[in-house]
Design a protein around this motif. Structure first.
Motif, short mmCIF file in Angstrom:
data_model
loop_
_atom_site.label_atom_id
_atom_site.label_comp_id
_atom_site.label_asym_id
_atom_site.label_seq_id
_atom_site.Cartn_x
_atom_site.Cartn_y
_atom_site.Cartn_z
N ASN A 638 0.82 -1.21 0.00
CA ASN A 638 0.00 0.00 0.00
C ASN A 638 0.86 1.27 0.00
O ASN A 638 0.57 2.25 -0.68
CB ASN A 638 -0.99 -0.03 1.18
N MET A 639 1.97 1.23 0.77
CA MET A 639 2.84 2.42 0.88
C MET A 639 3.64 2.63 -0.41
O MET A 639 3.87 3.75 -0.86
CB MET A 639 3.82 2.23 2.04
N LYS A 640 4.07 1.52 -1.02
CA LYS A 640 4.87 1.61 -2.26
C LYS A 640 4.05 2.24 -3.38
O LYS A 640 4.54 3.08 -4.14
CB LYS A 640 5.36 0.22 -2.67
N PHE A 641 2.80 1.82 -3.49
CA PHE A 641 1.92 2.38 -4.52
C PHE A 641 1.70 3.87 -4.29
O PHE A 641 1.77 4.68 -5.21
CB PHE A 641 0.56 1.67 -4.49
N MET A 642 1.41 4.21 -3.05
CA MET A 642 1.14 5.61 -2.72
C MET A 642 2.33 6.48 -3.11
O MET A 642 2.18 7.56 -3.71
CB MET A 642 0.89 5.70 -1.21
N MET A 643 3.52 6.00 -2.80
CA MET A 643 4.73 6.77 -3.07
C MET A 643 4.97 6.96 -4.57
O MET A 643 5.71 7.84 -4.99
CB MET A 643 5.92 6.06 -2.42
N ASN A 644 4.34 6.10 -5.37
CA ASN A 644 4.47 6.23 -6.82
C ASN A 644 3.25 6.89 -7.45
O ASN A 644 3.04 6.82 -8.66
CB ASN A 644 4.72 4.86 -7.45
N ILE A 659 -2.58 5.77 6.00
CA ILE A 659 -2.44 6.36 4.65
C ILE A 659 -3.58 7.35 4.42
O ILE A 659 -3.37 8.49 4.00
CB ILE A 659 -2.43 5.24 3.58
N PHE A 660 -4.81 6.93 4.75
CA PHE A 660 -5.97 7.82 4.57
C PHE A 660 -5.83 9.06 5.44
O PHE A 660 -6.18 10.17 5.05
CB PHE A 660 -7.28 7.09 4.90
N GLU A 661 -5.31 8.84 6.63
CA GLU A 661 -5.12 9.95 7.57
C GLU A 661 -4.14 10.98 6.98
O GLU A 661 -4.36 12.17 7.04
CB GLU A 661 -4.51 9.34 8.84
N ILE A 766 1.77 11.23 -3.32
CA ILE A 766 3.23 11.20 -3.22
C ILE A 766 3.69 12.16 -2.12
O ILE A 766 4.53 11.82 -1.28
CB ILE A 766 3.89 11.60 -4.56
N ALA A 767 3.08 13.34 -2.13
CA ALA A 767 3.48 14.36 -1.16
C ALA A 767 3.26 13.91 0.28
O ALA A 767 3.98 14.32 1.18
CB ALA A 767 2.72 15.66 -1.45
N ALA A 768 2.27 13.05 0.48
CA ALA A 768 1.94 12.63 1.85
C ALA A 768 2.62 11.31 2.23
O ALA A 768 2.41 10.78 3.32
CB ALA A 768 0.42 12.48 1.98
N SER A 769 3.45 10.78 1.32
CA SER A 769 3.95 9.41 1.53
C SER A 769 5.26 9.35 2.30
O SER A 769 5.69 8.27 2.71
CB SER A 769 4.13 8.72 0.18
N GLY A 770 5.91 10.50 2.50
CA GLY A 770 7.26 10.49 3.10
C GLY A 770 7.33 9.79 4.44
O GLY A 770 8.31 9.10 4.75
N ILE A 771 6.29 9.92 5.21
CA ILE A 771 6.28 9.35 6.55
C ILE A 771 6.35 7.81 6.49
O ILE A 771 6.73 7.16 7.47
CB ILE A 771 5.02 9.82 7.31
N PHE A 772 6.02 7.25 5.34
CA PHE A 772 6.06 5.79 5.22
C PHE A 772 7.42 5.27 4.74
O PHE A 772 7.55 4.09 4.40
CB PHE A 772 4.92 5.30 4.33
N SER A 773 8.40 6.14 4.73
CA SER A 773 9.75 5.64 4.47
C SER A 773 10.20 4.82 5.68
O SER A 773 9.96 5.22 6.83
CB SER A 773 10.73 6.79 4.26
#
Ligand code: GPU
Length: 795
Positions: A638-644, A659-661, A766-773
């Motif tokens: 889920n995180m990998k997709f979001m980041m792309n 992720i929704f949050e 993508i902009a919100a995905s950094g926290i999932f690194s």
């Protein structure tokens, strides 16, 4: 080392010419691999020297799986040589990507748990933290999947080559592992000691893989153990040939079938070899100051497969180093911490006492003593029988590994907020009450270096052009893209890159499996292991609904969609295999129907693995994360997709919730039951799928078609699917969530009709995905659990 493209080219050509053989891609691969190893070697040596000189606290991450994927390209990238090498090779008429394709990925894991371990290794080294992995060197990685008449077949994947392997044998560090034998008390100079007489010795030989951090400064170690016959095995109480065969089997494959006793013994042998070899190796470096062990090392056990680390550390401290029980227990429970990855009852490991007692007699006595002391303390606290039952380690001849892991650890974590809450409030409620400060959450993460920088170099390039390159070091800075989600030029560039990644995927699938896909269709992707709770069945039932709608309603002509599936089923998991068969059958029907085919295309990618994922994820428009709420501990795809920049269609489960949050529900497609609701239904046994079937004409029709066999091939297939949905009460609430899933898909079509708006939502993801690194995850583990100190590589 070299500092320019010209130097690289010169050195590369010299080496190739020195080999004097015919020039081909294979030779180029071999040469580049050797060069990369040499570059890594220097930093590896220096990193180890630094750790030794400074006496830095070391973390050891023990895991039965490490799903590292291909190594060459990632190493070049982390060394900052990727572009230089690529351009250099280009000028020599060679394609780096083609050279990369020659590497067979080592499939030393099944899925999420193993890939998480690999992401963690990358983040530890990239954050310049002293953290290493311990795992097993399976001769065959995860099986290779092929479809024969739509059914999954399994073949062993031999990834180890004659030479140029990714790992290096360390004969000098081999240790012996004792199985069986009799426990005896012997008199020593300082009193009585416990010793195992006449064990069956097996040698564990480590193979080291360098883990190269970002910028190549820090290189940590992933150490994988291989079982071999021991020099001390001359007196084994069985025929030598039998011993030899049994020994080779120990690290022959990942998760041997454990439906029979022999398979169970084999798995237990694996787990103990992993724990004992790793701990012997760790302790041999720290024996001079064992009292200070918790200050000099931390051990993280990845789920319960390595839970025998608890009694094994006790054994070493007591039997080999003569510490008394209290001292040893104090050290152990300040050194080990445990991560739980599931609440699924069937995945909670339990071992028959008799098995451990006969294979590992000394370990069994120690577990018994841990349990006895724990129960005694609970009784002294006046706990009732119900609580005692929940907290017992050994009960009714069974050892509960999760309880052992919790009792023997100083910290226990779940892998997403929701999952940790369920652990604390339900699954491990009594344990949490007993140890109120032990439980904590560490939401999983993924390494943005593989899943964005490496897998999507084009998007990374655009991001760097737009906000500068600091985001690579601090991925939370991806948030700076938010501002550009309104910028038409940026959105257009993003769309172009998405199209390019689709073309690359199409090219890859065409070459690999001869599949042809329409690049202008919506790419809707569902990739993960096959399991009931992951609900691939719901996805395929929905596709059948769409087919029926197209056939029935001449006004329903939806925008073309390609539904991708990818994933493997455990060889003995019959239901999951039936779902695979069904998807292939439906694909056949839909793809060969001239009308439906204009709107729907079903593609099942054979043998899904890390390499396929690296092509699929950057090309996705829609990410399917549709597990039954409460069942998916976290999810990391889920995180990998979001980041792309793909948009998620998902339930309120695992890390989806977070992720929704982060991105806002308006930038995702959320549907279905909540975890509370699912758990209440389960508790009260109050869900009846027949009510849904009776009250919904569309679902009713679908079920009738299913029963008739319209969507399946062969009786077994119908029986399994219908059996699950009707007679077994639809345990994963597929029918219950089907209509809300379908409605959300209609919203996806509406949203996609406005391409700029769609792109805007993607960019916001993508902009919100950094926290999932996983850099964030690892930093949190380090701060709250391991207390590691950064060791700057001075590079
Ligand atoms: N997971 Br337990 C596995 O991949 N294998 C296992 O044996 C167990 C858990 C997964 C979870 O299902 C997934 O939700 C999670 O994201 C992943 O571990 C990493 O924590």
């Amino acid at each position: 080392m070299f500092s320019s493209k010209e130097e690289f080219k010169k050195s590369f050509i010299n080496r190739i010419e020195a080999k004097g053989t015919e020039k081909n891609l294979e030779l180029a691969h071999e040469t580049l691999w050797e060069m990369t190893c040499e570059w890594v070697q220097e930093s590896w040596k220096r990193t180890n020297q630094l750790y030794e000189e400074n006496h830095d606290k070391q973390l050891y991450y023990i895991s039965i799986e490490f799903l590292i994927g291909r190594v060459l390209g990632q190493n070049l990238l982390n060394l900052n040589f990727y572009n230089l090498v690529k351009e250099g090779l280009d000028e020599l008429g060679l394609e780096l990507s083609e050279i990369e394709e020659l590497e067979i990925e080592p499939g030393l894991g099944n899925g999420g748990l193993g890939r998480l371990a690999a992401c963690f290794m990358d983040s530890l080294a990239s954050l310049e933290l002293p953290g290493h992995g311990y795992g097993l060197r399976y001769r065959s990685g995860l099986f290779t999947q092929h479809f024969v008449d739509g059914n999954q077949t399994e073949q062993p994947t031999k990834w180890i080559k004659e030479k140029n392997n990714v790992d290096i044998r360390r004969e000098d560090l081999a240790v012996d592992i004792p199985y069986y034998g009799e426990v005896q008390l012997v008199m020593g100079i300082d009193g009585m000691h416990t010793k195992v007489e006449n064990p069956e010795w097996v040698k564990a030989v480590p193979y080291d893989i360098p883990i190269v951090g970002a910028n190549g400064g820090t290189v940590n170690t992933l150490r994988l153990w291989q079982a071999e016959v021991s020099e001390r095995a001359s007196s084994v109480g069985k025929e030598y040939a039998v011993y030899e065969r049994e020994t080779a089997k120990i690290t022959d494959r990942l998760y041997p079938d454990d439906s029979l006793e022999a398979g169970k013994i084999l798995r237990l042998k694996q787990q103990y070899l992993l724990c004992s070899a790793s701990l012997q190796n760790i302790i041999s470096n720290h024996k001079s100051s064992l009292e200070k062990l918790p200050n000099s090392i931390a051990i993280q056990i990845n789920d319960t497969h390595p839970a025998l680390a608890v009694p094994e550390l006790m054994r070493i401290l007591i039997d080999d180093y003569t510490l008394d029980w209290e001292q040893a227990w104090d050290i152990t429970t300040r050194t080990i911490s445990y991560t739980n990855h599931t609440i699924l009852e069937e995945a909670m490991e339990k071992w028959g006492s008799h098995l451990i007692q006969s294979l590992l007699p000394r370990i069994y006595l120690i577990i018994e003593e841990i349990d006895r002391r724990f129960k005694e303390s609970l009784q002294n606290q006046g706990k009732d029988d119900e609580t005692l039952h929940k907290l017992s380690i050994i009960e009714d001849g069974v050892i509960k590994m999760a309880v052992l892991a919790v009792v023997g650890s100083y910290k226990v974590n779940g892998v997403a907020k929701l999952h940790t809450e369920i652990l604390k409030k339900r699954e491990m409620k009594e344990l949490n009450e007993q140890f109120p400060n032990k439980f904590h959450n560490k939401t999983n993460g993924i390494t943005h270096r593989r899943w964005l920088i490496k897998a999507n170099q084009e998007l990374s390039g655009l991001i760097t052009e737009t906000i500068g390159s600091q985001w690579m070091k601090e991925p939370e800075r991806l948030s700076e893209l938010h501002y550009f989600s309104q910028n038409q030029n940026f959105l257009q560039d993003f769309q172009e890159i998405k199209s390019l990644k689709k073309e690359q995927l199409i090219h890859h699938l065409q070459r690999d499996q001869n599949i042809i896909v329409d690049p202008s269709s919506i790419f809707d992707i569902h990739i993960k292991r096959f399991h009931g709770y992951k609900r691939q069945l719901m996805n395929i039932l929905h596709i059948q609904m769409l087919y029926d709608r197209i056939k029935r309603d001449s006004t329903y002509r939806p925008y073309p969609r390609t539904f991708f599936f990818g994933g493997k089923a455990a060889p003995s998991y019959h239901f999951a295999k039936q779902v695979i068969k069904m998807i292939n059958t439906v694909a056949n029907k839909v793809n060969n129907d001239p009308l439906a085919r204009q709107h729907l295309h079903v593609v099942f990618v054979e043998n899904y693995n890390v390499t396929h994922a690296e092509y699929l994820i950057p090309a996705a428009d829609v990410s399917e994360q549709i597990s039954t709420a409460s069942k998916e501990a976290s999810g990391t795809g889920n995180m990998k997709f979001m980041m792309n920049g793909a948009l998620t269609i998902g339930t309120f489960d695992g890390a989806n919730v977070e992720i929704f949050e982060q991105v806002g529900q308006e930038n995702a497609f959320v549907f279905g039951m909540r975890a509370e609701e699912v758990m209440d239904y389960e508790k009260n046994h109050s869900y009846d799928p027949k009510e849904i079937i009776e009250s919904d004409v569309e679902i009713k029709k679908l079920m009738e078609e299913l029963v008739k066999g319209d969507w399946t091939e062969g009786k077994a297939n119908v029986d399994f699917i219908v059996g699950q949905l009707l007679h077994e009460g639809d345990p994963y609430f597929v029918l219950k969530d089907l209509q809300s899933y379908s409605k959300e898909h209609e919203k996806i079509l509406d949203a996609y009709a406005n391409p700029i708006n769609w792109a805007e939502m993607g960019v916001k993801n993508i902009a919100a995905s950094g926290i999932f690194s996983s850099d964030r995850t690892i930093q949190q583990y380090s701060d709250d659990v391991w207390q590691l100190t950064k060791v700057p590589s001075m590079y």
